[in-house]
Scaffold this active site. Structure first.
Site, short mmCIF file in Angstrom:
data_model
loop_
_atom_site.label_atom_id
_atom_site.label_comp_id
_atom_site.label_asym_id
_atom_site.label_seq_id
_atom_site.Cartn_x
_atom_site.Cartn_y
_atom_site.Cartn_z
CG ASP A 61 -1.84 1.20 1.30
OD1 ASP A 61 -1.71 2.12 0.46
OD2 ASP A 61 -2.71 1.23 2.19
CE1 TYR A 155 -4.77 10.89 -12.55
CE2 TYR A 155 -4.85 12.54 -14.28
CZ TYR A 155 -4.45 11.30 -13.82
OH TYR A 155 -3.72 10.47 -14.65
#
Length: 231
Positions: A61, A155
């Protein structure tokens, strides 16, 4: 023997899309590949589909520094040295700026920026010490300041920051470690959608090209279709 058979690449977010295709292409080129995925079950399923003895699956992760460190420790215990790092893990929130809440913004930065920050801090020192390394940050033209206002908001901002990180890391390591960013284009993946014009094979091509640069190759650049583009 192909020299690249002695190299090991680690690809994050590699259980599908561009990441998985990058694993496939690097495996075909003869590299040992660590397929890293947040979900170990999905990572193993993806690796079974490629059916190669050179592919190792690791749980990772990228938003969790402890997870990155644990992965690095497992590899070190098995005497696996990461020569190539492909920071592919990413998310694509499309919320407009004034509808964007702090949690979404932080999540975009955690995955798209801090993920690469964690992995670069963990794996690049070893590359520098051994005198060889390749780092590829999967970015986007949507984060390019010279082409447009970074968008969609979370983003675009996170990818612009990833581009800045690329330059910082490139300046922090010796020339033997090549650090570059790539815009794969609009690719037919789960993230890009079925209507995207670029195949996943073509989307991963420049990623794998940068991952296998010769010693004379560029560093500190931003590339699309194997050509340098503006930041």
């Amino acid at each position: 023997m192909n020299r690249e058979r002695n190299r090991t690449a680690l690809v994050t977010g590699a259980n599908r899309g561009i990441g998985l295709e990058t694993v496939r292409q690097l495996d075909l080129a003869g590299l040992e590949v660590v397929l890293a995925a947040r979900d170990l079950t999905r990572g193993r399923a993806a690796a079974r589909g490629l059916n190669s003895p050179r592919i190792r699956v690791e749980e990772l992760d990228v938003t969790d520094a402890k997870s990155v460190a644990a992965c690095a420790d497992r590899l070190a215990d098995d005497e696996v040295e990461v020569d190539v790092l492909v920071n592919n893990a990413g998310i694509y929130p499309t919320v407009s700026f004034f509808s964007l809440d702090e949690d979404v913004m932080r999540r975009a930065l955690d995955v798209n920026l801090m993920g690469a920050f964690h992995t670069c801090q963990t794996f690049c020192p070893g590359m520098a010490q051994r005198g060889y390394g390749r780092v590829v940050n999967v970015s986007s033209g949507l984060g390019a300041l010279t082409e447009n206002v970074p968008s969609p908001a979370a983003y675009g901002i996170s990818k612009a920051a990833l581009n800045a990180l690329t330059l910082v890391v490139a300046a922090a390591v010796p020339q033997s470690v090549k650090v570059n960013a790539v815009c794969p284009g609009w690719v037919r993946t789960h993230m890009g959608g079925r209507g995207a014009p670029t195949s996943v094979e073509d989307g991963a091509d420049t990623v794998t090209w940068l991952a296998r640069l010769p010693d004379s190759g560029p560093t500190g650049g931003f590339f699309r279709n194997r050509r340098r583009i503006d930041w």
